[in-house]
Motif scaffolding. Structure first.
Motif, mmCIF file in Angstrom:
data_model
loop_
_atom_site.group_PDB
_atom_site.id
_atom_site.type_symbol
_atom_site.label_atom_id
_atom_site.label_comp_id
_atom_site.label_asym_id
_atom_site.label_seq_id
_atom_site.Cartn_x
_atom_site.Cartn_y
_atom_site.Cartn_z
ATOM 1 N N ARG A 129 2.409 5.646 3.302
ATOM 2 C CA ARG A 129 2.841 5.125 4.544
ATOM 3 C C ARG A 129 2.018 3.921 4.923
ATOM 4 N NH1 ARG A 129 -1.594 8.634 5.019
ATOM 5 N NH2 ARG A 129 -0.230 10.352 4.865
ATOM 6 N N HIS A 130 2.392 3.111 6.043
ATOM 7 C CA HIS A 130 1.545 1.935 5.848
ATOM 8 C C HIS A 130 0.330 1.936 6.588
ATOM 9 C CE1 HIS A 130 5.693 -0.304 6.462
ATOM 10 N NE2 HIS A 130 5.171 -1.037 5.397
ATOM 11 N N PHE A 131 -0.671 1.060 5.818
ATOM 12 C CA PHE A 131 -2.134 1.200 6.194
ATOM 13 C C PHE A 131 -2.352 1.007 7.562
ATOM 14 C CE2 PHE A 131 -1.964 -0.670 1.784
ATOM 15 C CZ PHE A 131 -2.298 0.609 1.024
ATOM 16 N N PRO A 170 -2.620 -7.401 3.061
ATOM 17 C CA PRO A 170 -1.383 -7.527 4.280
ATOM 18 C C PRO A 170 -0.052 -7.674 3.708
ATOM 19 C CG PRO A 170 -2.685 -9.453 3.288
ATOM 20 C CD PRO A 170 -3.384 -8.175 2.717
ATOM 21 N N TYR A 171 0.049 -7.831 2.357
ATOM 22 C CA TYR A 171 1.546 -7.855 1.927
ATOM 23 C C TYR A 171 2.266 -6.560 1.930
ATOM 24 C CZ TYR A 171 1.722 -12.833 0.424
ATOM 25 O OH TYR A 171 1.650 -14.135 0.290
ATOM 26 N N SER A 172 1.456 -5.464 1.902
ATOM 27 C CA SER A 172 2.049 -4.209 2.029
ATOM 28 C C SER A 172 2.836 -4.135 3.212
ATOM 29 C CB SER A 172 0.926 -3.247 1.839
ATOM 30 O OG SER A 172 0.082 -3.190 2.890
ATOM 31 N N LYS A 173 2.492 -4.882 4.095
ATOM 32 C CA LYS A 173 3.005 -4.646 5.630
ATOM 33 C C LYS A 173 4.497 -4.955 5.643
ATOM 34 C CE LYS A 173 2.259 -5.470 10.398
ATOM 35 N NZ LYS A 173 1.572 -6.437 11.425
ATOM 36 N N ASN A 174 4.737 -6.020 5.172
ATOM 37 C CA ASN A 174 6.264 -6.351 4.946
ATOM 38 C C ASN A 174 6.922 -6.081 3.953
ATOM 39 O OD1 ASN A 174 6.078 -7.294 7.684
ATOM 40 N ND2 ASN A 174 4.796 -9.240 6.984
ATOM 41 N N ALA A 175 6.117 -6.109 2.716
ATOM 42 C CA ALA A 175 7.099 -5.942 1.504
ATOM 43 C C ALA A 175 7.449 -4.563 0.998
ATOM 44 C CB ALA A 175 6.209 -6.855 0.458
ATOM 45 N N LEU A 176 6.436 -3.769 1.549
ATOM 46 C CA LEU A 176 6.552 -2.202 1.077
ATOM 47 C C LEU A 176 7.011 -1.347 2.359
ATOM 48 C CD1 LEU A 176 3.330 -1.747 -0.990
ATOM 49 C CD2 LEU A 176 5.638 -2.707 -1.751
ATOM 50 N N LYS A 177 7.565 -0.317 1.920
ATOM 51 C CA LYS A 177 7.708 0.620 2.951
ATOM 52 C C LYS A 177 7.292 2.134 2.028
ATOM 53 C CE LYS A 177 12.429 1.757 1.475
ATOM 54 N NZ LYS A 177 12.397 0.937 0.134
ATOM 55 N N ALA A 360 -7.782 -14.471 4.210
ATOM 56 C CA ALA A 360 -8.202 -14.073 5.574
ATOM 57 C C ALA A 360 -8.789 -12.527 5.484
ATOM 58 C CB ALA A 360 -7.253 -14.283 6.757
ATOM 59 N N ILE A 361 -9.496 -12.410 4.559
ATOM 60 C CA ILE A 361 -9.625 -11.040 4.428
ATOM 61 C C ILE A 361 -10.458 -10.121 5.241
ATOM 62 C CG2 ILE A 361 -12.222 -11.168 3.343
ATOM 63 C CD1 ILE A 361 -11.118 -9.239 1.222
ATOM 64 N N SER A 362 -11.109 -10.808 6.499
ATOM 65 C CA SER A 362 -11.852 -10.365 7.525
ATOM 66 C C SER A 362 -10.736 -9.664 8.418
ATOM 67 C CB SER A 362 -12.726 -11.126 8.320
ATOM 68 O OG SER A 362 -12.115 -12.019 9.020
ATOM 69 N N MET A 363 -9.313 -10.094 8.360
ATOM 70 C CA MET A 363 -8.579 -9.994 9.405
ATOM 71 C C MET A 363 -7.325 -9.092 8.948
ATOM 72 S SD MET A 363 -8.359 -13.971 10.525
ATOM 73 C CE MET A 363 -7.341 -13.571 11.837
ATOM 74 N N TYR A 364 -7.323 -8.574 7.613
ATOM 75 C CA TYR A 364 -6.452 -7.837 6.892
ATOM 76 C C TYR A 364 -6.343 -6.341 7.400
ATOM 77 C CZ TYR A 364 -6.003 -11.699 3.319
ATOM 78 O OH TYR A 364 -5.684 -12.887 2.684
ATOM 79 N N ASN A 365 -7.388 -5.969 7.980
ATOM 80 C CA ASN A 365 -7.433 -4.507 8.456
ATOM 81 C C ASN A 365 -7.103 -4.369 10.013
ATOM 82 O OD1 ASN A 365 -7.590 -3.354 5.811
ATOM 83 N ND2 ASN A 365 -9.732 -3.412 6.054
ATOM 84 N N ASP A 366 -6.927 -5.635 10.428
ATOM 85 C CA ASP A 366 -6.871 -5.506 12.191
ATOM 86 C C ASP A 366 -5.303 -4.817 12.537
ATOM 87 O OD1 ASP A 366 -8.956 -7.010 12.460
ATOM 88 O OD2 ASP A 366 -7.970 -8.952 12.645
ATOM 89 N N ILE B 375 -5.016 -18.189 14.210
ATOM 90 C CA ILE B 375 -3.688 -18.594 13.369
ATOM 91 C C ILE B 375 -3.572 -18.568 12.038
ATOM 92 C CG2 ILE B 375 -3.152 -20.211 15.611
ATOM 93 C CD1 ILE B 375 -3.998 -22.557 14.009
ATOM 94 N N GLN B 376 -4.772 -18.248 11.492
ATOM 95 C CA GLN B 376 -4.784 -18.503 9.986
ATOM 96 C C GLN B 376 -3.678 -17.513 9.338
ATOM 97 O OE1 GLN B 376 -7.394 -18.536 12.124
ATOM 98 N NE2 GLN B 376 -9.171 -19.695 11.372
ATOM 99 N N PRO B 377 -3.692 -16.459 9.772
ATOM 100 C CA PRO B 377 -2.556 -15.750 9.033
ATOM 101 C C PRO B 377 -1.214 -16.339 8.940
ATOM 102 C CG PRO B 377 -3.810 -14.088 10.601
ATOM 103 C CD PRO B 377 -4.305 -15.637 11.002
#
Lengths: 447, 447
Positions: A129-131, A170-177, A360-366, B375-377
């Motif tokens: 599932r999406h993270f 971050p890419y998993s969000k849009n590129a994967l289901k 922007a690794i600090s924001m990927y899990n937001d 806005i970085q993302p």
């Protein structure tokens, strides 16, 4: 002709000789002798034997449709006879399913080659599932899947090293289901080929996802440079001489455009990309300032030539740490982190500073977008240029970049460090660890 | 030789004739006859009369030091006699101080010209204290100041049109302290010159602040283009053919780099810069989308050729308005506003979009930095390039830019609108109004 039990290659080009066919029969027989069909125990019903022609038509049809021929053991037995009597054109496949081998035989009257091909089982990591927030181990599921036989022009590859990189989060969000195999690249070896330009044994970098085996039409395969030194680990093609290297190289040179004497700031400096950015900055005559999250990493950064380093987790003020590291400000900022770090760094930029947004690794899990002070006033009044990039935009220049990186690595000007996780089964853990900053240098999964 | 009571020019080059000196005496006498010294009523003390030589030396010394000679009325009376007897070289100055005229006479034996120069009083608007939030009328104070006599190479200019621009709000914070004259540019006419390259009557654009008169060493003066059409208001040198025009021209072309068919978004579209950005985008074959805050402005935008416009104050959703105006997204974004508008616009950018940050007017009155989603993302994953700029970076290219703008304006391809506030005394109100978006087109103060 070579045969191994778990991985079978049998090939002859041109009219098969009696020897070829005998060997094939031995192989098939050998596999049959070891059959354990479990629930699917077969029974032979000679009354169902079809004519050779009809069977051939059926099988060819399956084959042409790209479907895996649905054959069970009686098909095999029925066809064995045909096979033995028709030596003028045979293709065979062995398939692994539920722990046992099934053998499928395709009779082809049209072609004059035959093949016995192991139906390779690819293991792949999928995203359940999406993270949500930080990825957890149970977000991943290992699946196994038989690969179909090769078509002309295709090659079968086996991953030796796989890459885990921050972008996957971050890419998993849009590129994967849910259920999709996770994207990613690997160094893989050709283990079967129907493409003369990509022979068995060749090493290639591919972008085939988290998988042990895959079939490629060869279009996305990038050969390792021909002058790759033997002593250099091939995994570097996923690191210093690969995508992260090219990311550091082009991102720094093309977007930050460092001039001699410039001050270059990079965060995640001990990471796969950051550690190279600092070293390339030094090669270009700049002052390199790096931040990282452990003191061991700081030690590593000093070893590879950073001028100033600080631990972003332990300094009392990022602004003060940045000022102390470079009272003269920063001309270039190679951004891997974003968030609060960026807030502080923007304030220390010099006029006409260049900011390459690589990550922007600090924001990927937001889960919800995090907020901070608007950066536009800094952009405006300092006339900063902030540009985001994916390294693929320089694809046409990859060969030149890779050549330069390989040269620097070979000359010892570009030092590298790899954080190897052993075992494909540990890939999710390696990925999660990388996101948590456990790696110094490039995080690699060794199959 | 011409004389007026409040603004005196008396000049002769070469040896003055008796007629010149007589006229001078009439002038001086005329002024003296109208003297009202108020508290500073002078008394004549003949015992203090110095020798001609000593006085001359003293006055020359003052003059050479660039100080305004400190003369009171008895000096004048003492020197009047000298003046009458020494007709071979005289310079005179009239000064206005506390509502009365003082006359200073410099005897010069070395030079063979004489001058009677009005000591011009410059009115200037100063900033009483740093603005907090929106500037208020009582943040401004009008001061008056005598200007010193010109030195060689200098010119005296009188402002005819002054510019009020958004940048003044943020720039005041760091560039000014309480009591400083506010920065800004004007179209000014030379009313006295000691620089043969800048003759009386010439019109120049200067950056002399909010002031009616100023002395310039001529270095910062930019002549209006020699082919300036007579019918064109000279105030355009502060607008479409001036800094805002150059800002739109270079900012759009050099940073947004619009290609034919691109979609260009500009906010504050009815402002001095925005209205030109949209038109230049159209000239370059782009689709122009603009936002403004009143329906009258939208009408104006459609008149000057914008393809799509919307009222950012009345739309229910900025995101929806942006999508509706350009379902195909935006390739170029000329940013004047920042804040929430930028949040919405970032999401509608196309990959590889270019964002020229020219202003951030929505944020200029913030007492504490406002915050929003990072806005970085967007920058990263869409590979956007966001660059802030001050138009001065293209200073060397100003002539070419101005030439092009003037040509477009003359050809009618670039339409302009000016929002004129009459009266120097209304300059703060004009500035505040401009910040509130009261202007359509360029906000100009006409002295």
């Amino acid at each position: 002709m070579s045969t191994t039990y778990n991985q079978v290659y049998a090939r002859a080009v041109g009219n098969p000789t009696a020897v070829d066919v005998d060997a094939l029969c031995v192989l098939v027989g050998g596999i049959l002798d070891n059959l354990d069909l479990g629930e699917k125990r077969f029974t032979v019903d000679p009354g169902n034997i079809q004519t050779r022609t009809a069977t051939t038509q059926t099988l060819l049809q399956h084959s042409q449709l790209g479907q895996k021929p649905v054959l069970d053991m009686w098909n095999f037995l029925c066809l064995r006879k045909e096979f033995e009597s028709h030596k003028d054109g045979v293709a065979m496949q062995s398939g692994h399913r539920q722990g046992v081998y099934f053998l499928c035989i395709l009779l082809t009257l049209e072609i004059s080659i035959y093949q016995v091909v192991n139906m390779v089982v690819a293991k792949s990591w999928t995203m359940v599932r999406h993270f949500e927030g930080a990825p957890k181990l149970d977000d991943f599921k290992l699946i196994e899947k038989e690969l179909p036989p090769l078509k002309d022009g295709e090659v079968l590859l086996e991953s030796e090293f796989l890459s885990v990189d921050p972008y996957m989060r971050p890419y998993s969000k849009n590129a994967l289901k849910g259920g999709d195999v996770i994207m990613g690249s690997q160094v893989a070896r050709v283990i079967e080929s129907k493409n003369p330009d990509f022979p068995v044994g060749g090493y290639y970098v591919a972008y085939a996802g988290w998988t042990t085996h895959f079939i490629s039409d060869a279009k996305g395969l990038n050969a390792l440079p021909s002058n790759w030194p033997d002593h250099l680990p091939k995994s570097l093609a996923l690191g210093a001489v690969g995508m992260p290297g090219l990311t550091a190289y082009f991102g720094l040179l093309e977007i930050c455009k460092p001039k001699e004497g410039d001050v270059v700031l990079v965060n995640c400096a001990a990471g796969a990309v950051g550690s190279l950015v600092g070293q390339i900055a030094k090669i270009k005559g700049c002052k390199a300032v790096g931040s990282a999250g452990t003191d061991d990493k700081l030690t590593f950064l000093k070893e590879i030539g950073f001028d100033e380093v600080f631990n972003y987790k332990t300094v009392s003020s990022l602004a003060e740490a940045l000022k102390k590291a470079s009272p003269e400000g920063y001309d270039c900022y190679f951004e891997n982190v974003g968030g609060k770090f960026a807030d502080a760094a923007m304030q220390q930029m010099n006029d006409f500073g260049r900011i390459a947004v690589c990550g922007a690794i600090s924001m990927y899990n937001d889960s919800v977008p995090s907020t901070g002070p608007y950066i536009q006033p800094y952009i405006l009044f300092k006339q900063l240029c902030m540009e985001g990039f994916l390294v693929t935009r320089w694809q046409k220049q990859f060969p030149e970049g890779q050549k330069q990186l390989l040269q620097w690595v070979t000359e010892g000007k570009l030092k590298f460090h790899e954080h190897i996780t052993n075992g494909f089964e540990n890939m999710p853990a390696g990925f999660i660890g990388m996101l948590n900053g456990e790696n110094t240098g490039k995080a690699i999964i060794k199959v």
